[in-house]
Design a protein around this motif. Sequence first.
Motif, PDB file in Angstrom:
ATOM      1  N   VAL A   3      27.536  16.338  -9.774  1.00  0.00           N
ATOM      2  CA  VAL A   3      27.772  15.152 -10.605  1.00  0.00           C
ATOM      3  C   VAL A   3      29.093  15.296 -11.361  1.00  0.00           C
ATOM      4  O   VAL A   3      29.886  14.354 -11.432  1.00  0.00           O
ATOM      5  CB  VAL A   3      26.596  14.926 -11.582  1.00  0.00           C
ATOM      6  CG1 VAL A   3      26.918  13.824 -12.572  1.00  0.00           C
ATOM      7  CG2 VAL A   3      25.337  14.597 -10.818  1.00  0.00           C
ATOM      8  N   GLY A   4      29.360  16.470 -11.910  1.00  0.00           N
ATOM      9  CA  GLY A   4      30.621  16.700 -12.618  1.00  0.00           C
ATOM     10  C   GLY A   4      31.826  16.506 -11.714  1.00  0.00           C
ATOM     11  O   GLY A   4      32.826  15.903 -12.108  1.00  0.00           O
ATOM     12  N   THR A   5      31.726  16.997 -10.496  1.00  0.00           N
ATOM     13  CA  THR A   5      32.817  16.840  -9.540  1.00  0.00           C
ATOM     14  C   THR A   5      32.996  15.377  -9.167  1.00  0.00           C
ATOM     15  O   THR A   5      34.129  14.873  -9.089  1.00  0.00           O
ATOM     16  CB  THR A   5      32.542  17.684  -8.279  1.00  0.00           C
ATOM     17  OG1 THR A   5      32.403  19.053  -8.676  1.00  0.00           O
ATOM     18  CG2 THR A   5      33.658  17.557  -7.274  1.00  0.00           C
ATOM     19  N   LEU A  11      37.328   9.599 -11.876  1.00  0.00           N
ATOM     20  CA  LEU A  11      38.322   9.377 -12.936  1.00  0.00           C
ATOM     21  C   LEU A  11      39.744   9.398 -12.386  1.00  0.00           C
ATOM     22  O   LEU A  11      40.628   8.736 -12.932  1.00  0.00           O
ATOM     23  CB  LEU A  11      38.190  10.438 -14.028  1.00  0.00           C
ATOM     24  CG  LEU A  11      37.005  10.292 -14.954  1.00  0.00           C
ATOM     25  CD1 LEU A  11      36.946  11.462 -15.916  1.00  0.00           C
ATOM     26  CD2 LEU A  11      37.049   8.985 -15.709  1.00  0.00           C
ATOM     27  N   SER A  12      39.959  10.134 -11.317  1.00  0.00           N
ATOM     28  CA  SER A  12      41.311  10.211 -10.772  1.00  0.00           C
ATOM     29  C   SER A  12      41.786   8.843 -10.288  1.00  0.00           C
ATOM     30  O   SER A  12      42.977   8.555 -10.310  1.00  0.00           O
ATOM     31  CB  SER A  12      41.388  11.236  -9.640  1.00  0.00           C
ATOM     32  OG  SER A  12      40.687  10.780  -8.505  1.00  0.00           O
ATOM     33  N   GLY A  13      40.858   7.981  -9.898  1.00  0.00           N
ATOM     34  CA  GLY A  13      41.236   6.634  -9.480  1.00  0.00           C
ATOM     35  C   GLY A  13      41.646   5.736 -10.626  1.00  0.00           C
ATOM     36  O   GLY A  13      42.366   4.756 -10.435  1.00  0.00           O
ATOM     37  N   THR A  14      41.194   6.050 -11.821  1.00  0.00           N
ATOM     38  CA  THR A  14      41.536   5.232 -12.989  1.00  0.00           C
ATOM     39  C   THR A  14      42.753   5.750 -13.732  1.00  0.00           C
ATOM     40  O   THR A  14      43.217   5.114 -14.676  1.00  0.00           O
ATOM     41  CB  THR A  14      40.354   5.170 -13.970  1.00  0.00           C
ATOM     42  OG1 THR A  14      40.080   6.485 -14.454  1.00  0.00           O
ATOM     43  CG2 THR A  14      39.121   4.593 -13.317  1.00  0.00           C
ATOM     44  N   THR A  15      43.281   6.881 -13.315  1.00  0.00           N
ATOM     45  CA  THR A  15      44.382   7.497 -14.049  1.00  0.00           C
ATOM     46  C   THR A  15      45.638   6.637 -14.059  1.00  0.00           C
ATOM     47  O   THR A  15      46.210   6.380 -15.121  1.00  0.00           O
ATOM     48  CB  THR A  15      44.695   8.888 -13.461  1.00  0.00           C
ATOM     49  OG1 THR A  15      43.514   9.682 -13.525  1.00  0.00           O
ATOM     50  CG2 THR A  15      45.795   9.578 -14.217  1.00  0.00           C
ATOM     51  N   LEU A  16      46.072   6.183 -12.900  1.00  0.00           N
ATOM     52  CA  LEU A  16      47.316   5.412 -12.849  1.00  0.00           C
ATOM     53  C   LEU A  16      47.235   4.090 -13.615  1.00  0.00           C
ATOM     54  O   LEU A  16      48.164   3.769 -14.362  1.00  0.00           O
ATOM     55  CB  LEU A  16      47.750   5.198 -11.406  1.00  0.00           C
ATOM     56  CG  LEU A  16      48.226   6.472 -10.695  1.00  0.00           C
ATOM     57  CD1 LEU A  16      48.564   6.168  -9.241  1.00  0.00           C
ATOM     58  CD2 LEU A  16      49.403   7.089 -11.399  1.00  0.00           C
ATOM     59  N   PRO A  17      46.159   3.311 -13.486  1.00  0.00           N
ATOM     60  CA  PRO A  17      46.091   2.099 -14.310  1.00  0.00           C
ATOM     61  C   PRO A  17      46.083   2.392 -15.812  1.00  0.00           C
ATOM     62  O   PRO A  17      46.685   1.661 -16.600  1.00  0.00           O
ATOM     63  CB  PRO A  17      44.784   1.430 -13.878  1.00  0.00           C
ATOM     64  CG  PRO A  17      44.530   1.952 -12.509  1.00  0.00           C
ATOM     65  CD  PRO A  17      45.089   3.333 -12.488  1.00  0.00           C
ATOM     66  N   LEU A  18      45.420   3.478 -16.219  1.00  0.00           N
ATOM     67  CA  LEU A  18      45.425   3.840 -17.642  1.00  0.00           C
ATOM     68  C   LEU A  18      46.816   4.251 -18.100  1.00  0.00           C
ATOM     69  O   LEU A  18      47.230   3.916 -19.214  1.00  0.00           O
ATOM     70  CB  LEU A  18      44.434   4.976 -17.911  1.00  0.00           C
ATOM     71  CG  LEU A  18      42.980   4.566 -18.025  1.00  0.00           C
ATOM     72  CD1 LEU A  18      42.096   5.801 -18.109  1.00  0.00           C
ATOM     73  CD2 LEU A  18      42.774   3.678 -19.229  1.00  0.00           C
TER      74      LEU A  18
END
Length: 89
Positions: A3-5, A11-18
């Motif tokens: 689950v942690g992985t 989260l890596s997919g949301t990094t660039l938009p953030l």
Amino acid sequence: GVVGTAVAWSLSGTTLPLIRAAAPAEQAGQVVGLLHLLWSLAMLTGTLLGGWLVVLNPALPFWTVALLNVPTSLAAFRVRRALRPAGPG
């Protein structure tokens, strides 16, 4: 661990938009580079530390991650509040 992985990679997919929303446009590349460096160092040290902690106690890596996620959760709420569009006013 699974689950942690899964959460970490999602989260890596949301990094660039953030980054686009939070960083000045002229510094976005530097922020991406810094976050990639930190992500890579965290994967390396997390793997090494997890292997060391599991020898001491099999539950210790999970407790360590749980404790480290408390400030991460607080930071996520602050970022969410800062990036939330202003309501009618």
